[in-house]
Design a protein around this motif. Structure first.
Motif, PDB file in Angstrom:
ATOM      1  N   GLY A  15      -4.126 -11.638  -1.281  1.00 46.62           N
ATOM      2  CA  GLY A  15      -5.559 -11.929  -1.256  1.00 46.62           C
ATOM      3  C   GLY A  15      -6.433 -10.755  -1.659  1.00 46.62           C
ATOM      4  N   GLN A  16      -5.866  -9.556  -1.747  1.00 49.17           N
ATOM      5  CA  GLN A  16      -6.680  -8.402  -2.158  1.00 49.17           C
ATOM      6  C   GLN A  16      -5.767  -7.275  -2.647  1.00 49.17           C
ATOM      7  OE1 GLN A  16      -8.812  -7.191   1.431  1.00 49.17           O
ATOM      8  NE2 GLN A  16      -7.098  -5.924   2.121  1.00 49.17           N
ATOM      9  N   ASN A  17      -6.402  -6.256  -3.190  1.00 46.31           N
ATOM     10  CA  ASN A  17      -5.737  -5.003  -3.593  1.00 46.31           C
ATOM     11  C   ASN A  17      -4.453  -5.207  -4.403  1.00 46.31           C
ATOM     12  OD1 ASN A  17      -7.756  -3.476  -2.546  1.00 46.31           O
ATOM     13  ND2 ASN A  17      -6.708  -2.976  -0.648  1.00 46.31           N
ATOM     14  N   GLY A  19      -1.554  -6.787  -3.945  1.00 47.75           N
ATOM     15  CA  GLY A  19      -1.007  -8.141  -4.088  1.00 47.75           C
ATOM     16  C   GLY A  19      -1.828  -8.991  -5.041  1.00 47.75           C
ATOM     17  N   ASN A  36      -0.310 -16.061  -1.564  1.00 44.28           N
ATOM     18  CA  ASN A  36      -0.333 -16.137  -0.091  1.00 44.28           C
ATOM     19  C   ASN A  36      -1.230 -15.063   0.498  1.00 44.28           C
ATOM     20  OD1 ASN A  36       1.293 -14.279   2.171  1.00 44.28           O
ATOM     21  ND2 ASN A  36       0.771 -16.334   2.834  1.00 44.28           N
ATOM     22  N   PHE A  39      -5.351 -14.808   5.294  1.00 44.23           N
ATOM     23  CA  PHE A  39      -6.710 -15.359   5.259  1.00 44.23           C
ATOM     24  C   PHE A  39      -6.828 -16.318   4.072  1.00 44.23           C
ATOM     25  CE2 PHE A  39      -6.961 -11.210   7.287  1.00 44.23           C
ATOM     26  CZ  PHE A  39      -7.515 -11.563   8.502  1.00 44.23           C
ATOM     27  N   ARG A  42      -9.240 -15.594   1.090  1.00 39.90           N
ATOM     28  CA  ARG A  42      -8.805 -14.557   0.136  1.00 39.90           C
ATOM     29  C   ARG A  42      -7.795 -15.146  -0.853  1.00 39.90           C
ATOM     30  NH1 ARG A  42      -7.425  -9.263   3.917  1.00 39.90           N
ATOM     31  NH2 ARG A  42      -9.467  -9.113   4.894  1.00 39.90           N
ATOM     32  N   ASP A  63       1.336 -16.732   7.740  1.00 38.86           N
ATOM     33  CA  ASP A  63       1.687 -15.438   8.327  1.00 38.86           C
ATOM     34  C   ASP A  63       3.152 -15.185   8.008  1.00 38.86           C
ATOM     35  OD1 ASP A  63       2.395 -13.312   9.906  1.00 38.86           O
ATOM     36  OD2 ASP A  63       1.612 -14.153  11.778  1.00 38.86           O
ATOM     37  N   VAL A  64       3.435 -14.164   7.199  1.00 39.99           N
ATOM     38  CA  VAL A  64       4.832 -13.938   6.793  1.00 39.99           C
ATOM     39  C   VAL A  64       5.730 -13.580   7.972  1.00 39.99           C
ATOM     40  CG1 VAL A  64       4.290 -13.270   4.408  1.00 39.99           C
ATOM     41  CG2 VAL A  64       4.496 -11.494   6.184  1.00 39.99           C
ATOM     42  N   ALA A  65       5.129 -13.160   9.083  1.00 39.19           N
ATOM     43  CA  ALA A  65       5.935 -12.811  10.260  1.00 39.19           C
ATOM     44  C   ALA A  65       6.413 -14.047  11.020  1.00 39.19           C
ATOM     45  CB  ALA A  65       5.122 -11.916  11.190  1.00 39.19           C
ATOM     46  N   GLY A  92       1.912  -6.467   3.904  1.00 40.21           N
ATOM     47  CA  GLY A  92       2.319  -5.369   4.775  1.00 40.21           C
ATOM     48  C   GLY A  92       1.118  -4.860   5.532  1.00 40.21           C
ATOM     49  N   ILE A 145       7.604  -4.679  -2.061  1.00 41.35           N
ATOM     50  CA  ILE A 145       6.737  -3.496  -2.161  1.00 41.35           C
ATOM     51  C   ILE A 145       6.926  -2.657  -0.902  1.00 41.35           C
ATOM     52  CG2 ILE A 145       4.384  -2.648  -2.461  1.00 41.35           C
ATOM     53  CD1 ILE A 145       5.449  -4.368  -4.829  1.00 41.35           C
ATOM     54  N   VAL A 146       7.414  -1.442  -1.101  1.00 40.99           N
ATOM     55  CA  VAL A 146       7.635  -0.542   0.028  1.00 40.99           C
ATOM     56  C   VAL A 146       6.803   0.718  -0.197  1.00 40.99           C
ATOM     57  CG1 VAL A 146       9.885  -1.510   0.592  1.00 40.99           C
ATOM     58  CG2 VAL A 146       9.743   0.424  -1.008  1.00 40.99           C
ATOM     59  N   LYS A 164       9.716   0.115   6.448  1.00 44.82           N
ATOM     60  CA  LYS A 164       9.854   0.125   4.984  1.00 44.82           C
ATOM     61  C   LYS A 164      11.279   0.535   4.584  1.00 44.82           C
ATOM     62  CE  LYS A 164       5.637  -1.041   3.610  1.00 44.82           C
ATOM     63  NZ  LYS A 164       5.417  -2.361   2.980  1.00 44.82           N
ATOM     64  N   LEU A 193      -2.465   4.731  -2.500  1.00 47.78           N
ATOM     65  CA  LEU A 193      -3.446   4.117  -3.393  1.00 47.78           C
ATOM     66  C   LEU A 193      -4.794   4.174  -2.702  1.00 47.78           C
ATOM     67  CD1 LEU A 193      -0.667   2.755  -4.269  1.00 47.78           C
ATOM     68  CD2 LEU A 193      -2.080   0.939  -5.153  1.00 47.78           C
TER      69      LEU A 193
HETATM   70  N1  NAD Z   1      -2.333   1.064  -0.332  1.00 41.04           N
HETATM   71  C1  NAD Z   1      -1.457   2.053  -0.202  1.00 41.04           C
HETATM   72  O1  NAD Z   1      -1.795   3.254  -0.231  1.00 41.04           O
HETATM   73  C2  NAD Z   1       0.004   1.729  -0.030  1.00 41.04           C
HETATM   74  C3  NAD Z   1       0.925   2.772  -0.031  1.00 41.04           C
HETATM   75  C4  NAD Z   1       2.272   2.493   0.132  1.00 41.04           C
HETATM   76  C5  NAD Z   1       2.695   1.180   0.285  1.00 41.04           C
HETATM   77  N2  NAD Z   1       1.768   0.177   0.288  1.00 41.04           N
HETATM   78  C6  NAD Z   1       2.251  -1.195   0.476  1.00 41.04           C
HETATM   79  O2  NAD Z   1       1.723  -2.029  -0.545  1.00 41.04           O
HETATM   80  C7  NAD Z   1       1.515  -3.337  -0.024  1.00 41.04           C
HETATM   81  C8  NAD Z   1       0.084  -3.774  -0.299  1.00 41.04           C
HETATM   82  O3  NAD Z   1      -0.790  -2.812   0.242  1.00 41.04           O
HETATM   83  P1  NAD Z   1      -2.384  -2.948   0.112  1.00 41.04           P
HETATM   84  O4  NAD Z   1      -2.921  -1.582   0.216  1.00 41.04           O
HETATM   85  O5  NAD Z   1      -2.737  -3.803  -1.055  1.00 41.04           O
HETATM   86  O6  NAD Z   1      -2.691  -3.711   1.491  1.00 41.04           O
HETATM   87  P2  NAD Z   1      -4.038  -4.398   1.972  1.00 41.04           P
HETATM   88  O7  NAD Z   1      -4.086  -4.209   3.450  1.00 41.04           O
HETATM   89  O8  NAD Z   1      -5.218  -3.973   1.169  1.00 41.04           O
HETATM   90  O9  NAD Z   1      -3.778  -5.932   1.658  1.00 41.04           O
HETATM   91  C9  NAD Z   1      -2.728  -6.605   2.281  1.00 41.04           C
HETATM   92  C10 NAD Z   1      -3.013  -8.086   2.290  1.00 41.04           C
HETATM   93  O10 NAD Z   1      -1.944  -8.672   3.023  1.00 41.04           O
HETATM   94  C11 NAD Z   1      -2.487  -9.607   3.944  1.00 41.04           C
HETATM   95  N3  NAD Z   1      -1.606  -9.709   5.094  1.00 41.04           N
HETATM   96  C12 NAD Z   1      -1.517  -8.852   6.154  1.00 41.04           C
HETATM   97  N4  NAD Z   1      -0.638  -9.306   7.058  1.00 41.04           N
HETATM   98  C13 NAD Z   1      -0.156 -10.476   6.559  1.00 41.04           C
HETATM   99  C14 NAD Z   1       0.762 -11.424   7.050  1.00 41.04           C
HETATM  100  N5  NAD Z   1       1.354 -11.254   8.234  1.00 41.04           N
HETATM  101  N6  NAD Z   1       1.023 -12.518   6.289  1.00 41.04           N
HETATM  102  C15 NAD Z   1       0.415 -12.699   5.104  1.00 41.04           C
HETATM  103  N7  NAD Z   1      -0.492 -11.833   4.591  1.00 41.04           N
HETATM  104  C16 NAD Z   1      -0.770 -10.738   5.316  1.00 41.04           C
HETATM  105  C17 NAD Z   1      -3.852  -9.071   4.311  1.00 41.04           C
HETATM  106  O11 NAD Z   1      -4.705 -10.097   4.785  1.00 41.04           O
HETATM  107  C18 NAD Z   1      -4.319  -8.445   3.002  1.00 41.04           C
HETATM  108  O12 NAD Z   1      -5.088  -9.354   2.236  1.00 41.04           O
HETATM  109  C19 NAD Z   1       1.877  -3.276   1.463  1.00 41.04           C
HETATM  110  O13 NAD Z   1       3.196  -3.721   1.667  1.00 41.04           O
HETATM  111  C20 NAD Z   1       1.750  -1.805   1.772  1.00 41.04           C
HETATM  112  O14 NAD Z   1       2.551  -1.399   2.879  1.00 41.04           O
HETATM  113  C21 NAD Z   1       0.438   0.418   0.134  1.00 41.04           C
END
Ligand code: NAD
Length: 250
Positions: A15-17, A19, A36, A39, A42, A63-65, A92, A145-146, A164, A193
Motif C-alpha cells: 500500500g505504500q513505499n 511494496g 495487499n 489497510f 492503501r 494481515d499476513v500474520a 514488514g 524483502i529482508v 529477517k 531507505l
Molecule cells: N525502509 C527501509 O529503510 C527498509 C530497510 C530494510 C528493509 N526494509 C524492508 O522493506 C519492506 C518494506 O519496507 P517499507 O519501508 O516500504 O515499509 P512501510 O512501513 O513504509 O510499508 C509497509 C506496508 O506494509 C503494511 N503492513 C504492515 N504490516 C502488515 C501486515 N501484517 N499485513 C499486511 N500488510 C502489512 C503497512 O500497512 C504498510 O503499508 C519491509 O519488509 C521492511 O522490513 C525496509
C-alpha cells in the motif's frame, strides 16, 4: 527481457513505499498484481493506479500474520486475476525508530511477537498458501524483502534482525525444496531507505554509512525484484541480493 505479461503477482504490504513501487513496476512489466495491505484504502489506491494505467490489479486487505486471512487473500487474488505465479513477501514492520532503539536486554518480551509474527510468520503464511499451486503448475517466483541487518546483524534491533535472518534461512531451504519444480526463492536485502523529504540532517547522517553516498529509494529495489521474478532468472535461487549502496560487499 523481463517481460511478465500473463503472469500474476501478489505483493504484500504494497500500500505504500517499497511494496507500492514493486507492485507498480511488476505491473509496468505486464504482470497482473494482487496488491495487499493491512489497510484496504492503501491497497485499493495502488491497485486503482495500476488499473488506470491499463493494467490488471486487485487491492486486498489482509494481515499476513494471520494464516486464515492469507488463505482468503490468495483465494480472492486467484479468483479475480488467476493463479499466483509470483509472490513478493514485502510486508514488514521496521525496527524501532532511531530515537527509540534499545538494547535487547531492555526490550519487553511481549514486544518480540510484533517482528516475528509479521516479518517471519508472515513469510511462512504467504508461502504456505501459494507454493503448492506454483509446484503443480511447474513455475513460480518467490522474492522476500529482508534487511542487511538480517545478514550481518545490527545493534539495538536484535529481534528485527532475527526475524529477517530467519526469513533468509527459510528462503534458502525452501529454494532447495522447490527448485526441481521450476520455482525459485530469493531475498533482496535492503539498506536504509528514506523519503526524499525526510529531515535533511538525519538523511545526511544516514547517507554517510553508504559508499554510494546516499540512502536508498523504493525505485532502487523494484528493478531487482523484477529481475528475480522474471523468466530470465530461472538459474538464480536460494540467494540474498543486497540492494544497499555498497553497505556490505560480500
Ligand atoms: N525502509 C527501509 O529503510 C527498509 C530497510 C530494510 C528493509 N526494509 C524492508 O522493506 C519492506 C518494506 O519496507 P517499507 O519501508 O516500504 O515499509 P512501510 O512501513 O513504509 O510499508 C509497509 C506496508 O506494509 C503494511 N503492513 C504492515 N504490516 C502488515 C501486515 N501484517 N499485513 C499486511 N500488510 C502489512 C503497512 O500497512 C504498510 O503499508 C519491509 O519488509 C521492511 O522490513 C525496509
Amino acid at each position: 527481457m523481463f517481460d511478465l505479461t500473463g503472469r500474476v503477482a501478489l505483493v504484500t504490504g504494497a500500500g505504500q513505499n517499497v511494496g507500492a513501487e514493486i507492485a507498480l513496476t511488476l505491473a509496468a512489466q505486464g504482470a497482473a498484481v494482487g496488491v495487499n495491505d493491512l489497510f484496504a484504502e492503501r491497497a485499493e489506491a495502488v491497485a486503482a493506479t495500476i488499473v488506470s494505467a491499463g493494467g490488471r490489479a486487485v487491492g486486498v486487505e489482509a494481515d499476513v500474520a494471520d494464516l486464515e486471512d492469507v488463505r482468503e487473500m490468495v483465494q480472492t487474488v486467484e479468483s479475480e486475476l488467476g493463479p499466483i505465479d509470483i509472490l513478493v513477501n514485502n510486508a514488514g514492520v521496521p525496527p524501532n525508530q532511531e530515537w527509540d532503539l534499545i538494547p535487547f536486554h531492555e526490550t519487553a518480551p511481549a514486544s518480540w511477537h510484533t517482528w516475528i509474527d509479521i516479518n517471519l510468520y508472515g513469510v511462512f503464511n504467504c508461502c504456505h498458501a501459494t507454493v503448492q499451486g506454483m509446484i503443480e503448475r511447474g513455475w513460480g517466483r518467490i522474492v522476500t524483502i529482508v534487511s542487511e541487518g538480517g545478514r550481518i546483524g545490527e545493534p539495538l534491533m536484535a529481534v528485527y534482525c532475527a526475524a529477517k535472518a530467519g526469513a533468509i534461512g527459510f528462503m534458502k531451504a525452501l529454494a532447495k525444496e522447490v527448485a526441481p519444480h521450476g520455482v525459485t526463492a530469493n531475498c533482496v536485502a535492503l539498506g536504509t531507505l528514506g523519503p526524499p523529504d525526510g529531515d535533511p540532517e538525519l538523511v545526511a547522517r544516514l547517507a554517510r554509512r553508504y559508499p554510494v553516498g546516499r540512502i536508498g529509494r523504493p525505485s532502487d529495489v523494484a528493478p531487482a525484484v523484477v529481475y528475480l521474478a522474471s523468466p530470465e532468472a530461472e538459474w538464480v535461487t536460494g540467494q540474498t541480493l543486497p540492494v544497499s549502496g555498497g553497505y556490505t560487499t560480500s
